[in-house]
Scaffold this motif. Structure first.
Motif, short mmCIF file in Angstrom:
data_model
loop_
_atom_site.label_atom_id
_atom_site.label_comp_id
_atom_site.label_asym_id
_atom_site.label_seq_id
_atom_site.Cartn_x
_atom_site.Cartn_y
_atom_site.Cartn_z
N ASP A 58 47.94 23.68 73.04
CA ASP A 58 48.34 22.83 74.16
C ASP A 58 49.81 23.02 74.50
O ASP A 58 50.18 23.06 75.68
CB ASP A 58 48.08 21.35 73.83
CG ASP A 58 46.63 20.95 74.05
OD1 ASP A 58 45.85 21.79 74.55
OD2 ASP A 58 46.27 19.81 73.73
N GLU A 60 51.58 25.68 74.23
CA GLU A 60 51.73 26.94 74.97
C GLU A 60 51.18 26.80 76.40
O GLU A 60 51.78 27.32 77.35
CB GLU A 60 51.01 28.06 74.22
CG GLU A 60 51.68 28.44 72.91
CD GLU A 60 50.81 29.33 72.03
OE1 GLU A 60 51.39 30.12 71.26
OE2 GLU A 60 49.57 29.22 72.10
N PHE A 62 50.99 23.99 78.18
CA PHE A 62 51.85 23.10 78.97
C PHE A 62 53.18 23.76 79.32
O PHE A 62 53.77 23.46 80.36
CB PHE A 62 52.08 21.79 78.21
CG PHE A 62 50.84 21.01 77.92
CD1 PHE A 62 49.65 21.24 78.60
CD2 PHE A 62 50.84 20.02 76.93
CE1 PHE A 62 48.50 20.53 78.34
CE2 PHE A 62 49.69 19.30 76.65
CZ PHE A 62 48.52 19.56 77.35
N ALA A 63 53.64 24.66 78.46
CA ALA A 63 54.88 25.38 78.77
C ALA A 63 54.69 26.29 79.97
O ALA A 63 55.59 26.43 80.80
CB ALA A 63 55.34 26.18 77.55
N ARG A 64 53.51 26.91 80.07
CA ARG A 64 53.23 27.81 81.20
C ARG A 64 52.76 27.05 82.43
O ARG A 64 53.10 27.40 83.56
CB ARG A 64 52.15 28.81 80.77
CG ARG A 64 51.78 29.84 81.85
CD ARG A 64 52.88 30.86 82.06
NE ARG A 64 53.01 31.71 80.91
CZ ARG A 64 52.36 32.87 80.74
NH1 ARG A 64 51.55 33.30 81.69
NH2 ARG A 64 52.56 33.59 79.66
N PRO A 66 52.93 23.29 83.45
CA PRO A 66 53.34 21.91 83.16
C PRO A 66 52.41 20.85 83.74
O PRO A 66 52.29 19.76 83.19
CB PRO A 66 54.74 21.83 83.79
CG PRO A 66 55.21 23.24 83.88
CD PRO A 66 53.99 24.07 84.10
N GLN A 67 51.74 21.17 84.84
CA GLN A 67 50.86 20.19 85.48
C GLN A 67 49.68 19.79 84.58
O GLN A 67 49.10 18.72 84.74
CB GLN A 67 50.35 20.72 86.83
CG GLN A 67 49.37 21.87 86.75
CD GLN A 67 50.04 23.24 86.65
OE1 GLN A 67 51.21 23.35 86.28
NE2 GLN A 67 49.31 24.29 87.01
N ALA A 69 49.79 18.97 81.52
CA ALA A 69 50.18 17.93 80.57
C ALA A 69 49.85 16.53 81.07
O ALA A 69 49.77 15.58 80.28
CB ALA A 69 51.67 18.04 80.25
#
Length: 328
Positions: A58, A60, A62-64, A66-67, A69
Motif C-alpha cells: 500500500d 508503494e 500510495f506513493a505513486r 496518492p488518490q 489513499a
C-alpha cells in the motif's frame, strides 16, 4: 503426488518468507516461459498455500497514486471472503463486483489483481466488492468456485446499499479464471439463479475448455517471449480437466451452449497472451448471439497485466474498464 511438485511447493513456501523485494527479484527471473505441468503446479500450491505476494505494498501504491489513499477498504463476509472499496468521490452511478484470477488454483484478495483494481476504480467513484472463492485444490473442483461467486454476487445484490448503488446498477467482472467464473455465473443468473448484472467485464478471459487454435508462428512468439507467461494449449486443456469433470458444461466453460440474453460485455485481451484466442472467439460468439460487446486489445501486454499496477498496460486497462462500467 509428484516429486517435482513437492520440491517446488516447499521452495515457494520458503520464498514467501523472504522480504517482498527479494521475492519480486527471484520470481521476476522465472515469471516468463512455460509453466510446470499441471499435476506439479497443483501439488506446489497445495504445499505452498499460494504463490508469494510480489505486488506493490500500500505504501508503494500510495506513493505513486496518492488518490488511492483516500479509498476506504473494509473486510466483509459476503457468504465468501470479500473486500468493500468506497472512495470519497461517490456518485449515484454503477457498482462493481470483481473476481481475481489464478488458473482456478491460486490468488487472493490481497493480490494486486484484486486489491489494486478495487482501489483504482473506487478512487474514480465506482464502489467495488472484491470476492474470493474456493480454489481447485485438495480435491475441490467445479462447481465450488462458481457457487462461491454466485453467493458473493447474491449478497451484493441484497446489500447494494453498502456500495451506495441501486441493485440494478451492479456490474460484474473478473480477470483470467475470474473472468471464466463471472461469465459462467452470468449465464446461471440469466437462467434463473438471481438478478443478472447490468454489465459484464471479462479481462484476459479463458472461457473455453481448450484454446481455440493459434497459428504456430504466433504461438511460438508468445512461448519465446520471456516477459510473458506461456499458457500452452496442452496446459490449458490439462487444467480444464483438473478443474471440472464435464468439459462440455455451459457454466464451467461459458463458451459452451447458448449465449443469448447475456448483458452488454467488455472483453479485454492482451497481445502477448495465448488466452487471447479464447477472448477473441468468445467475442465473435457473443456478437453472433446478439449480445452487445466492446472488445479491446491491449498492445504489447502480457497476461496478468493488472497484477503490475505501475505499467502502462495496467493503467490502460483500468481506463477501459472505467469507461465501459460507467457508460450508460
Amino acid at each position: 503426488m509428484t516429486a517435482t511438485g513437492t520440491v517446488l511447493g516447499y521452495a515457494m513456501k520458503g520464498l514467501g518468507k523472504l522480504p517482498r523485494p527479494l521475492r519480486r527479484a527471484v520470481l521476476a527471473r522465472a515469471a516468463g516461459g512455460e509453466l510446470p505441468p499441471v499435476p506439479d503446479y497443483v501439488r506446489m500450491l497445495e504445499i505452498a498455500g499460494d504463490l508469494p505476494e510480489t505486488g506493490p505494498t500500500d505504501a508503494e501504491l500510495f506513493a505513486r497514486f496518492p488518490q488511492l489513499a483516500a479509498v476506504t477498504v473494509t473486510d466483509v463476509s459476503a457468504g465468501v471472503p470479500a473486500g468493500l472499496y468506497r472512495g470519497t468521490r461517490q456518485e449515484q452511478g454503477p457498482g462493481f463486483v470483481w473476481v481475481h484470477g489464478g488458473a482456478f488454483v491460486s490468488g487472493s484478495l490481497t493480490m494486486a489483481e484484486a486489491h489494486f483494481v478495487g482501489l483504482a476504480l473506487a478512487a474514480r467513484g465506482i464502489p467495488v466488492l472484491t470476492l474470493d472463492y474456493r480454489k481447485a485444490l485438495h480435491g475441490v473442483r467445479y462447481p465450488a468456485g462458481s457457487d462461491d461467486v454466485l453467493t458473493g454476487w447474491t449478497w451484493a445484490v441484497a446489500n447494494a446499499d453498502l456500495l451506495g448503488v441501486p441493485p440494478e446498477r451492479l456490474c460484474l467482472g473478473g480477470a483470467s479464471a475470474g473472468a471464466n467464473l463471472v461469465a459462467g455465473v452470468a449465464k446461471r443468473l440469466r437462467d434463473g439463479a438471481g438478478q443478472p448484472p447490468a454489465k459484464l467485464a471479462l479481462i484476459y478471459p479463458c472461457v473455453h475448455a481448450e484454446l481455440p487454435p493459434w497459428e504456430p508462428a504466433r504461438l511460438a512468439a508468445v512461448r519465446d517471449n520471456r516477459a510473458a507467461v506461456y499458457f500452452s494449449p496442452g496446459w490449458v486443456a490439462a487444467m480444464s480437466r483438473h478443474y471440472a469433470e464435464d468439459l462440455g458444461d455451459p457454466y464451467a466453460f461459458p463458451a459452451n451452449g447458448d449465449l443469448t440474453g447475456l448483458p452488454p460485455t467488455l472483453i479485454v485481451n492482451c497481445e502477448h497472451d495465448t488466452l487471447r484466442s479464447s477472448g477473441e472467439a468468445f467475442t465473435a460468439s457473443l456478437r453472433a448471439a446478439g449480445v452487445a460487446v466492446t472488445e479491446h486489445l491491449e498492445p504489447s501486454a502480457a497476461h496478468g497485466c493488472l497484477g503490475e499496477p505501475f505499467t502502462v498496460a495496467a493503467a490502460d486497462v483500468i481506463d477501459v474498464m472505467e469507461a465501459n462500467i460507467i457508460a450508460r
